[in-house]
Design an enzyme around this catalytic site. Structure first.
Site, PDB file in Angstrom:
ATOM      1  N   CYS A   1      34.464  40.759  49.662  1.00 28.37           N
ATOM      2  CA  CYS A   1      36.024  40.760  49.669  1.00 28.37           C
ATOM      3  C   CYS A   1      36.310  39.885  51.060  1.00 28.37           C
ATOM      4  O   CYS A   1      37.393  39.649  51.209  1.00 28.37           O
ATOM      5  CB  CYS A   1      36.566  42.028  49.727  1.00 28.37           C
ATOM      6  SG  CYS A   1      36.034  43.116  48.376  1.00 28.37           S
TER       7      CYS A   1
ATOM      8  N   HIS B   1      42.809  42.898  53.999  1.00 23.55           N
ATOM      9  CA  HIS B   1      42.388  43.255  52.651  1.00 23.55           C
ATOM     10  C   HIS B   1      43.161  44.145  51.759  1.00 23.55           C
ATOM     11  O   HIS B   1      43.308  45.164  52.215  1.00 23.55           O
ATOM     12  CB  HIS B   1      40.897  43.228  52.808  1.00 23.55           C
ATOM     13  CG  HIS B   1      40.237  43.535  51.510  1.00 23.55           C
ATOM     14  ND1 HIS B   1      40.413  42.657  50.514  1.00 23.55           N
ATOM     15  CD2 HIS B   1      39.181  44.422  50.909  1.00 23.55           C
ATOM     16  CE1 HIS B   1      39.818  42.947  49.487  1.00 23.55           C
ATOM     17  NE2 HIS B   1      38.964  43.989  49.818  1.00 23.55           N
TER      18      HIS B   1
ATOM     19  N   ASN C   1      42.853  45.477  44.175  1.00 24.57           N
ATOM     20  CA  ASN C   1      41.990  44.702  45.100  1.00 24.57           C
ATOM     21  C   ASN C   1      41.356  43.857  44.032  1.00 24.57           C
ATOM     22  O   ASN C   1      40.665  43.786  43.378  1.00 24.57           O
ATOM     23  CB  ASN C   1      40.837  45.893  45.405  1.00 24.57           C
ATOM     24  CG  ASN C   1      39.917  45.181  46.090  1.00 24.57           C
ATOM     25  OD1 ASN C   1      39.837  43.830  46.386  1.00 24.57           O
ATOM     26  ND2 ASN C   1      38.625  45.887  46.892  1.00 24.57           N
TER      27      ASN C   1
END
Ligand code: ACO
Length: 315
Positions: A108, A242, A272
């Site tokens: 990520c 994030h 996500n």
């Protein structure tokens, strides 16, 4: 360098929490309270490479740069249908670029790592215009009967075009190996010499450990990048973090003691989407006209590895 253009592309299928609760022992209330997610975009008939190319083309248009003017393409991707060729090469062909390209897998945190690489190549005099594309389909990594993981993720692609400038003030990266906390296995082709047992294992995650790592790493990375750029936390106009879990974002916001309106989010309707989170959020904010020239923006992301990173830039 400076970010001169952004773009994003999403799958058409929207999956709400109520849709998940039709086949999983979960509820809209549990998912919203624990994660902040209400719905996510999930890849169905689309190809990830097409979403990646669409995001790239939008970013090029926004930057006013032609594909042939690019000197380098960096694609951040954890998984897609191809093991080879690299996704960046597929994107290069789709948009009509001719420059070298490279894929990275920093989970990520891929966007922050890609910006650091672009800046280093630029400082070395090797590139002027760089395209970063983050393209991810984490919904193809999870076991869709595992309520602890599949409810968290969504898919999509985000892109940014970087051109000459001194707007990237600092990038700080870190890594601390913790392979048992967040991992997935896939089997490769058998050979006459493989005798060990192998199996495909979907994404495994020790959620609470990831949560603690995320808050600590992001708080540290952002502080290091701010100190390095000699910018106070209070002088930052926007923190783009994030989008893994609204509670992680809130914890980092509390650590930095900054007001909530400096932390735009889209976790509510994206979930996500791994490394795509940061550039998709950046693109959404950019297209809403939120940023003015000179705004100070901090970005931060963390992921499997563990790896993490933060950057501070001026718009
Ligand atoms: N619906 C209902 N109940 C659930 C669900 C669900 N979707 N998922 C878990 N539960 C249950 C568990 O089974 C457990 O029940 P039990 O007490 O009877 O055993 C209970 O809820 C609590 O589970 P926890 O795991 O303790 O819940 P927690 O509050 O820690 O939330 C979560 C879990 C949301 C995963 C959280 O830990 C988190 O966000 N962690 C970080 C995840 C993350 O950021 N991942 C990034 C991955 S990025 C990458 O690199 C791919």
């Amino acid at each position: 360098m400076k970010i001169s253009g952004t773009g994003s592309a999403l799958p058409k299928q929207v999956v709400t929490n109520d849709m998940l609760s039709q086949f999983l022992d979960t509820s809209d209330e549990w998912i919203k309270t624990r994660t902040g997610v209400s719905s996510r975009f999930v890849i169905s008939d689309e190809k990830l490479e097409d979403l990646a190319a669409e995001a790239a083309e939008k970013a090029l248009k926004d930057a006013g740069i032609k594909a042939e003017d690019l000197d380098f393409i960096i694609c951040s991707n954890v998984v897609n249908e191809y093991i080879t060729p690299q996704l960046s090469c597929i994107i290069q062909g789709a948009i009509g670029a001719t420059c070298p390209c490279i894929d990275i897998n920093c989970a990520c945190a891929g966007f922050i790592h890609a910006v650091e690489m672009a800046e280093a190549f630029y400082q070395a005099g090797k590139v002027r215009n760089v395209l970063i594309v983050c393209a991810e389909e984490p919904t193809r990594m999870t076991d869709w009967s595992d309520r602890r993981t599949c409810v968290l993720f969504g898919d999509g692609a985000g892109a940014a075009v970087l051109t000459p400038g001194d707007n990237i003030k600092s990038v700080k990266l870190s890594a601390s190996s913790a392979t048992e906390k967040l991992w997935q296995y896939r089997t490769l082709q058998p050979t006459p010499y493989i005798t060990k047992d192998e199996m495909d294992v979907p994404l495994q995650m020790m959620g609470q450990d990831v949560f603690k790592f995320a808050v600590t790493a992001a708080s540290k990375d952002i502080t290091r990048a701010l100190n390095d750029s000699q910018i106070a936390a209070s002088d930052v106009d926007y923190y783009l973090l994030h989008q893994a879990n609204i509670r992680i974002i809130n914890a980092i916001q509390n650590y930095l003691e900054q007001p909530a309106d400096k932390f735009p989010t889209n976790v509510e309707n994206h979930g996500n989407s791994s490394s795509s989170c940061c550039p998709i959020l950046l693109d959404e904010c950019n297209r809403k006209g939120m940023f003015k020239k000179g705004d100070k923006i901090a970005m931060s992301a963390f992921g499997a590895g563990f790896v993490s990173g933060a950057l501070v830039m001026e718009w």
